[in-house]
Design a protein around this motif. Structure first.
Motif, PDB file in Angstrom:
ATOM      1  N   ARG A   5     -20.216  43.956  47.234  1.00  0.00           N
ATOM      2  CA  ARG A   5     -20.722  44.562  45.906  1.00  0.00           C
ATOM      3  C   ARG A   5     -20.262  43.705  44.893  1.00  0.00           C
ATOM      4  O   ARG A   5     -19.233  43.144  45.143  1.00  0.00           O
ATOM      5  CB  ARG A   5     -19.978  46.039  45.726  1.00  0.00           C
ATOM      6  CG  ARG A   5     -20.764  46.900  46.599  1.00  0.00           C
ATOM      7  CD  ARG A   5     -20.382  48.302  46.199  1.00  0.00           C
ATOM      8  NE  ARG A   5     -20.865  49.272  47.381  1.00  0.00           N
ATOM      9  CZ  ARG A   5     -20.384  50.260  48.001  1.00  0.00           C
ATOM     10  NH1 ARG A   5     -18.927  50.098  47.994  1.00  0.00           N
ATOM     11  NH2 ARG A   5     -20.677  51.007  48.837  1.00  0.00           N
ATOM     12  N   LEU A   6     -20.867  43.338  44.006  1.00  0.00           N
ATOM     13  CA  LEU A   6     -20.451  42.542  42.721  1.00  0.00           C
ATOM     14  C   LEU A   6     -20.092  43.384  41.805  1.00  0.00           C
ATOM     15  O   LEU A   6     -20.400  44.420  41.227  1.00  0.00           O
ATOM     16  CB  LEU A   6     -21.907  41.780  42.433  1.00  0.00           C
ATOM     17  CG  LEU A   6     -22.416  40.824  43.161  1.00  0.00           C
ATOM     18  CD1 LEU A   6     -23.822  40.318  42.643  1.00  0.00           C
ATOM     19  CD2 LEU A   6     -21.677  39.499  44.054  1.00  0.00           C
ATOM     20  N   THR A   7     -19.236  42.729  40.828  1.00  0.00           N
ATOM     21  CA  THR A   7     -18.673  43.228  39.709  1.00  0.00           C
ATOM     22  C   THR A   7     -19.616  43.365  38.738  1.00  0.00           C
ATOM     23  O   THR A   7     -20.847  42.407  38.767  1.00  0.00           O
ATOM     24  CB  THR A   7     -17.424  42.619  39.258  1.00  0.00           C
ATOM     25  OG1 THR A   7     -17.856  41.189  38.768  1.00  0.00           O
ATOM     26  CG2 THR A   7     -16.195  42.738  40.411  1.00  0.00           C
ATOM     27  N   GLU A   8     -19.454  43.786  37.450  1.00  0.00           N
ATOM     28  CA  GLU A   8     -20.628  43.945  36.612  1.00  0.00           C
ATOM     29  C   GLU A   8     -20.683  42.519  36.090  1.00  0.00           C
ATOM     30  O   GLU A   8     -21.804  42.152  35.693  1.00  0.00           O
ATOM     31  CB  GLU A   8     -20.035  44.851  35.179  1.00  0.00           C
ATOM     32  CG  GLU A   8     -20.999  45.007  34.525  1.00  0.00           C
ATOM     33  CD  GLU A   8     -20.463  46.148  33.416  1.00  0.00           C
ATOM     34  OE1 GLU A   8     -21.090  45.913  31.998  1.00  0.00           O
ATOM     35  OE2 GLU A   8     -19.845  47.035  33.496  1.00  0.00           O
ATOM     36  N   SER A   9     -19.480  41.654  35.684  1.00  0.00           N
ATOM     37  CA  SER A   9     -19.830  40.246  35.193  1.00  0.00           C
ATOM     38  C   SER A   9     -20.466  39.543  36.232  1.00  0.00           C
ATOM     39  O   SER A   9     -21.139  38.751  35.778  1.00  0.00           O
ATOM     40  CB  SER A   9     -18.529  39.893  34.756  1.00  0.00           C
ATOM     41  OG  SER A   9     -17.597  39.844  36.083  1.00  0.00           O
ATOM     42  N   GLU A  10     -20.219  39.662  37.644  1.00  0.00           N
ATOM     43  CA  GLU A  10     -20.932  39.012  38.784  1.00  0.00           C
ATOM     44  C   GLU A  10     -22.261  39.324  38.662  1.00  0.00           C
ATOM     45  O   GLU A  10     -23.094  38.354  38.881  1.00  0.00           O
ATOM     46  CB  GLU A  10     -20.181  39.395  39.888  1.00  0.00           C
ATOM     47  CG  GLU A  10     -18.677  38.820  40.215  1.00  0.00           C
ATOM     48  CD  GLU A  10     -18.246  38.839  41.485  1.00  0.00           C
ATOM     49  OE1 GLU A  10     -17.464  38.143  41.903  1.00  0.00           O
ATOM     50  OE2 GLU A  10     -18.370  40.102  42.069  1.00  0.00           O
ATOM     51  N   GLU A  11     -22.755  40.453  38.266  1.00  0.00           N
ATOM     52  CA  GLU A  11     -24.017  41.093  38.325  1.00  0.00           C
ATOM     53  C   GLU A  11     -24.948  39.983  37.053  1.00  0.00           C
ATOM     54  O   GLU A  11     -26.138  39.970  37.412  1.00  0.00           O
ATOM     55  CB  GLU A  11     -24.209  42.379  38.296  1.00  0.00           C
ATOM     56  CG  GLU A  11     -24.100  43.171  39.630  1.00  0.00           C
ATOM     57  CD  GLU A  11     -24.734  44.496  39.627  1.00  0.00           C
ATOM     58  OE1 GLU A  11     -25.356  45.062  38.799  1.00  0.00           O
ATOM     59  OE2 GLU A  11     -24.452  45.156  40.669  1.00  0.00           O
ATOM     60  N   VAL A  29     -23.689  26.451  32.774  1.00  0.00           N
ATOM     61  CA  VAL A  29     -22.323  26.633  32.328  1.00  0.00           C
ATOM     62  C   VAL A  29     -22.689  26.946  30.801  1.00  0.00           C
ATOM     63  O   VAL A  29     -22.090  27.644  30.187  1.00  0.00           O
ATOM     64  CB  VAL A  29     -21.230  25.351  32.407  1.00  0.00           C
ATOM     65  CG1 VAL A  29     -20.483  25.211  31.059  1.00  0.00           C
ATOM     66  CG2 VAL A  29     -20.836  24.988  33.632  1.00  0.00           C
ATOM     67  N   LYS A  30     -23.626  26.159  30.146  1.00  0.00           N
ATOM     68  CA  LYS A  30     -24.166  26.280  28.760  1.00  0.00           C
ATOM     69  C   LYS A  30     -24.511  27.783  28.600  1.00  0.00           C
ATOM     70  O   LYS A  30     -24.379  28.450  27.632  1.00  0.00           O
ATOM     71  CB  LYS A  30     -25.297  25.469  28.191  1.00  0.00           C
ATOM     72  CG  LYS A  30     -24.587  23.861  28.276  1.00  0.00           C
ATOM     73  CD  LYS A  30     -25.828  22.843  27.968  1.00  0.00           C
ATOM     74  CE  LYS A  30     -25.333  21.768  27.945  1.00  0.00           C
ATOM     75  NZ  LYS A  30     -26.471  20.499  27.873  1.00  0.00           N
ATOM     76  N   LEU A  31     -25.287  28.270  29.361  1.00  0.00           N
ATOM     77  CA  LEU A  31     -25.840  29.700  29.317  1.00  0.00           C
ATOM     78  C   LEU A  31     -24.904  30.729  29.459  1.00  0.00           C
ATOM     79  O   LEU A  31     -25.035  31.633  28.892  1.00  0.00           O
ATOM     80  CB  LEU A  31     -27.021  29.757  30.443  1.00  0.00           C
ATOM     81  CG  LEU A  31     -28.401  29.281  30.323  1.00  0.00           C
ATOM     82  CD1 LEU A  31     -29.180  29.388  31.295  1.00  0.00           C
ATOM     83  CD2 LEU A  31     -28.921  29.901  28.989  1.00  0.00           C
ATOM     84  N   CYS A  32     -23.889  30.473  30.534  1.00  0.00           N
ATOM     85  CA  CYS A  32     -22.716  31.293  30.631  1.00  0.00           C
ATOM     86  C   CYS A  32     -21.976  31.482  29.471  1.00  0.00           C
ATOM     87  O   CYS A  32     -21.541  32.609  29.108  1.00  0.00           O
ATOM     88  CB  CYS A  32     -21.951  31.133  31.681  1.00  0.00           C
ATOM     89  SG  CYS A  32     -22.825  31.560  33.427  1.00  0.00           S
ATOM     90  N   GLU A  33     -21.792  30.132  28.585  1.00  0.00           N
ATOM     91  CA  GLU A  33     -20.938  29.960  27.654  1.00  0.00           C
ATOM     92  C   GLU A  33     -21.643  31.035  26.460  1.00  0.00           C
ATOM     93  O   GLU A  33     -21.126  31.738  25.881  1.00  0.00           O
ATOM     94  CB  GLU A  33     -20.805  28.639  27.072  1.00  0.00           C
ATOM     95  CG  GLU A  33     -19.781  28.491  25.973  1.00  0.00           C
ATOM     96  CD  GLU A  33     -19.473  27.088  25.535  1.00  0.00           C
ATOM     97  OE1 GLU A  33     -18.914  26.823  24.682  1.00  0.00           O
ATOM     98  OE2 GLU A  33     -20.173  26.234  26.054  1.00  0.00           O
ATOM     99  N   LYS A  34     -22.990  30.698  26.428  1.00  0.00           N
ATOM    100  CA  LYS A  34     -23.750  31.527  25.345  1.00  0.00           C
ATOM    101  C   LYS A  34     -23.832  32.988  25.243  1.00  0.00           C
ATOM    102  O   LYS A  34     -23.559  33.760  24.736  1.00  0.00           O
ATOM    103  CB  LYS A  34     -25.048  30.849  25.239  1.00  0.00           C
ATOM    104  CG  LYS A  34     -26.152  31.708  24.217  1.00  0.00           C
ATOM    105  CD  LYS A  34     -27.418  30.675  24.312  1.00  0.00           C
ATOM    106  CE  LYS A  34     -28.161  31.386  23.087  1.00  0.00           C
ATOM    107  NZ  LYS A  34     -29.815  30.892  23.495  1.00  0.00           N
ATOM    108  N   LYS A  35     -24.073  33.410  26.918  1.00  0.00           N
ATOM    109  CA  LYS A  35     -24.484  34.732  26.896  1.00  0.00           C
ATOM    110  C   LYS A  35     -23.173  35.683  27.365  1.00  0.00           C
ATOM    111  O   LYS A  35     -23.206  36.856  27.318  1.00  0.00           O
ATOM    112  CB  LYS A  35     -25.538  34.959  28.018  1.00  0.00           C
ATOM    113  CG  LYS A  35     -26.890  34.390  27.655  1.00  0.00           C
ATOM    114  CD  LYS A  35     -27.841  34.488  28.741  1.00  0.00           C
ATOM    115  CE  LYS A  35     -29.360  34.009  28.292  1.00  0.00           C
ATOM    116  NZ  LYS A  35     -30.161  34.354  29.229  1.00  0.00           N
ATOM    117  N   MET A  36     -22.122  34.951  27.827  1.00  0.00           N
ATOM    118  CA  MET A  36     -21.000  35.875  28.270  1.00  0.00           C
ATOM    119  C   MET A  36     -19.542  35.315  27.855  1.00  0.00           C
ATOM    120  O   MET A  36     -18.675  35.900  28.354  1.00  0.00           O
ATOM    121  CB  MET A  36     -21.165  35.452  30.006  1.00  0.00           C
ATOM    122  CG  MET A  36     -22.440  36.337  30.690  1.00  0.00           C
ATOM    123  SD  MET A  36     -22.236  36.001  32.382  1.00  0.00           S
ATOM    124  CE  MET A  36     -21.078  37.018  32.996  1.00  0.00           C
TER     125      MET A  36
END
Length: 122
Positions: A5-11, A29-36
């Motif tokens: 099972r994935l955690t919420e952030s992993e999902e 990396v850029k998308l994760c910086e922007k969205k998360m």
């Protein structure tokens, strides 16, 4: 595959990949910086973990899935029925349907699925 099972952030991370794949690791990396609001190191740490679980792969700095979103959630559904209802599909359906009534169309679709997957039938 060693997925679990994935955690919420992993999902959320997985969704970013599934929606954009194949994706360069730098762009990820850029998308994760922007969205998360993740740092580069966090993105690469989680990516490595997800690759070890067999869900994604990172080859030549290009990230793609080894398991589609539908495949992942299908496995999670099976695991849920096994863990919660002892693997009994009838018990799961009884709990899922509860006191609701099925429409004629829904009942026909379920009958068709049962016929298609019945053991001993070819």
């Amino acid at each position: 595959m060693n997925e679990s099972r994935l955690t919420e952030s992993e999902e959320q991370f997985a969704e970013i990949i599934w929606q954009n794949e194949p994706i360069g690791s730098g762009e990820l990396v850029k998308l994760c910086e922007k969205k998360m609001a993740w740092k580069k190191s966090t993105t690469y740490t989680v990516l490595k973990k997800m690759c070890e679980k067999g869900i994604f792969q990172n080859e030549d700095a290009v990230v793609s899935s080894r398991m589609t979103k539908d495949e992942y959630y299908a496995k999670q559904s099976v695991r849920f029925v096994e863990d919660t209802f002892g693997g009994s599909l009838p018990k799961f359906l009884t709990a899922f349907i509860g006191n609701k009534r099925l429409s004629k169309r829904q009942a026909e679709e379920l009958k068709k699925l049962i016929d298609e997957h019945e053991e001993g039938e070819s």
